[in-house]
Write a protein that holds these residues in place. Structure first.
Motif, PDB file in Angstrom:
ATOM      1  N   ILE A  34      -8.662  79.307  24.311  1.00 28.89           N
ATOM      2  CA  ILE A  34      -8.515  77.455  24.075  1.00 28.89           C
ATOM      3  C   ILE A  34      -9.672  77.464  24.966  1.00 28.89           C
ATOM      4  CG2 ILE A  34      -7.338  75.612  25.308  1.00 28.89           C
ATOM      5  CD1 ILE A  34      -4.540  77.201  24.489  1.00 28.89           C
ATOM      6  N   LYS A  82      -3.889  69.358  19.709  1.00 29.45           N
ATOM      7  CA  LYS A  82      -4.913  70.113  20.601  1.00 29.45           C
ATOM      8  C   LYS A  82      -5.456  69.749  21.485  1.00 29.45           C
ATOM      9  CE  LYS A  82      -5.088  73.611  16.805  1.00 29.45           C
ATOM     10  NZ  LYS A  82      -6.010  74.206  15.430  1.00 29.45           N
ATOM     11  N   TYR A  88      -4.014  71.110  27.062  1.00 33.14           N
ATOM     12  CA  TYR A  88      -3.426  71.695  27.366  1.00 33.14           C
ATOM     13  C   TYR A  88      -3.138  72.213  28.921  1.00 33.14           C
ATOM     14  CZ  TYR A  88      -4.604  72.665  22.563  1.00 33.14           C
ATOM     15  OH  TYR A  88      -4.937  73.633  21.401  1.00 33.14           O
ATOM     16  N   ASP A  97       0.604  72.976  24.731  1.00 37.15           N
ATOM     17  CA  ASP A  97       0.144  72.017  24.554  1.00 37.15           C
ATOM     18  C   ASP A  97       0.103  70.744  24.712  1.00 37.15           C
ATOM     19  OD1 ASP A  97       2.309  71.552  21.965  1.00 37.15           O
ATOM     20  OD2 ASP A  97       0.801  72.044  20.817  1.00 37.15           O
TER      21      ASP A  97
END
Length: 401
Positions: free
Chosen positions: A130, A71, A74, A91
């Protein structure tokens, strides 16, 4: 040196499935322990890497294992083919979180079509939830030729009207993100490296079979792009001196002997495929699938077309393997899955026969490890490569800074 050393550390962590400790990173990178510690602290603070438990190996203090944080970053990939435009959201460890395909708009003015692609990217980001600051950029894979310095697409075959389209500028303006652009064959080679190709294969050719055919090149574990970003234009290598005339003025080039649309035309002329009905719009993917199905059903004309194409393409590929002295050829691209059974059955022996170094080393032939239909994965990997992979050019830039 700072950016280069950081890229070395990130790349080392990325390549290790189990993760690495700071001590192991110092040993593998050849850097001082304090340098590694400082870089890792920065990467932890930015959440690009994470601590993933302790490891004990003998006496002494347990070592903290470092891995990429999925995480932490990206990337968006955009793959443009004359038939299909594909999008992917990845990712940091290369997992595909979103995948979207849609027909390529060749009817609208190119600038409008590209702007619509940018809006689609904005929609994908919004739908994903995101945080935008975690999106490192957009990678774009497009048919060549390209003008890499200006981010421009220059008259790609099968895309009439796309004359010097400022693709990178348009997408940056619409998406508000950094954009990295490369040829589709180069992006495919980057994807093969990123997806974890055989670590021993540091030198290989990637043969991309899409609407057109091109080649990506990896030497010393680094993707070669050429002076203008157009490495791999193999369309005018002659595979059959007595073959059909080509628009370059010669006969029997890859462009008129090996491309999927050529195989379909040959199959129709040989009666292996039915002719087009009046007003019927041809579908190249459907036609290639029908050709392969006919060959599998025992149609001799269809089998001959595919076998001849394998022989001809092997001749073109052998020019590259002999010139560059590589030990591996990887095939991929949208039409590879359909052609794979024929080509994998014939190519190894053909390339061995045509190799001038067969007494020294063999030429390994393999299909891509990237899943079919995930060409946009390769485009997103262009962003990953820029972020994670150390380049010799970057070392030179850092030394000047």
């Amino acid at each position: 040196m700072g950016d280069f050393n950081q890229a070395v550390i990130l790349d080392s962590i990325r390549r290790s499935e189990e993760g690495l400790s700071r001590v192991e990173l110092a040993a593998s990178a050849g850097l001082a322990a304090q340098t590694v510690s400082n870089i890792c602290r920065r990467l932890l603070d930015s959440e690009l890497i994470m601590e993933a438990g302790k490891e004990t190996s003998g006496p002494g203090k347990p070592r903290t294992i470092l891995r990429l944080n999925p995480k932490g970053m990206y990337a968006i990939g955009l793959h443009i083919d004359p038939a299909l435009t594909s999008y992917a959201l990845l990712d940091a460890v290369g997992s595909v979180l979103v995948s979207v395909d849609e027909p390529t708009d060749l009817c609208s003015p190119p600038a409008e079509a590209v702007a619509a692609m940018g809006r689609r990217i904005r929609h994908i980001i919004a739908e994903s939830g995101i945080p935008e600051q975690r999106i490192a950029g957009v990678g774009v894979a497009t048919p060549g030729p390209v003008d890499a310095s200006s981010g421009t697409v220059v008259d790609p075959p099968h895309m009439t009207g796309w004359h010097r389209v400022p693709l990178r500028d348009i997408l940056q303006e619409i998406t508000k993100l950094p954009v990295v652009m490369d040829k589709d064959v180069t992006a495919a080679a980057v994807a093969e490296l990123w997806a974890g190709a055989d670590a021993s294969a540091t030198d290989f050719i990637f043969v991309y079979i899409g609407t057109g055919i091109g080649a990506g090149l990896v030497l010393n574990d680094e993707v070669v792009r050429g002076a203008s970003g157009n490495v791999g234009e193999i369309g005018h290598i002659i595979t059959d001196p007595d073959g059909p005339p080509c628009d370059c003025g010669r006969r029997g080039c890859v462009k008129v002997t090996c491309m999927p649309e050529t195989l379909v035309a040959q199959a129709r002329a040989a009666g292996a495929l039915p002719g087009l009905a009046e007003g019927q719009t041809p579908s190249l993917p459907d036609d290639v699938a029908a050709l392969v199905a006919a060959a599998a059903d025992g149609n001799s004309a269809a089998k001959d077309v595919l076998a001849q194409s394998a022989r001809r393409l092997a001749g073109a590929v052998s020019v590259l393997t002999n010139l560059l002295d590589v030990e591996r050829v990887v095939f991929g691209g949208p039409f590879w899955p359909a052609l794979a059974p024929t080509y994998l059955a014939q190519m190894p022996a053909l390339l061995t026969h045509l190799s001038v170094t067969d007494s020294v080393h063999s030429v390994d032939v393999a299909g891509t490890i990237v899943n079919s239909g995930e060409e946009a994965f390769g485009a997103a990997c262009l962003v990953m490569e820029k972020t994670f992979s150390p380049r010799a050019a970057q070392l030179l830039l850092d030394s000047k800074g």
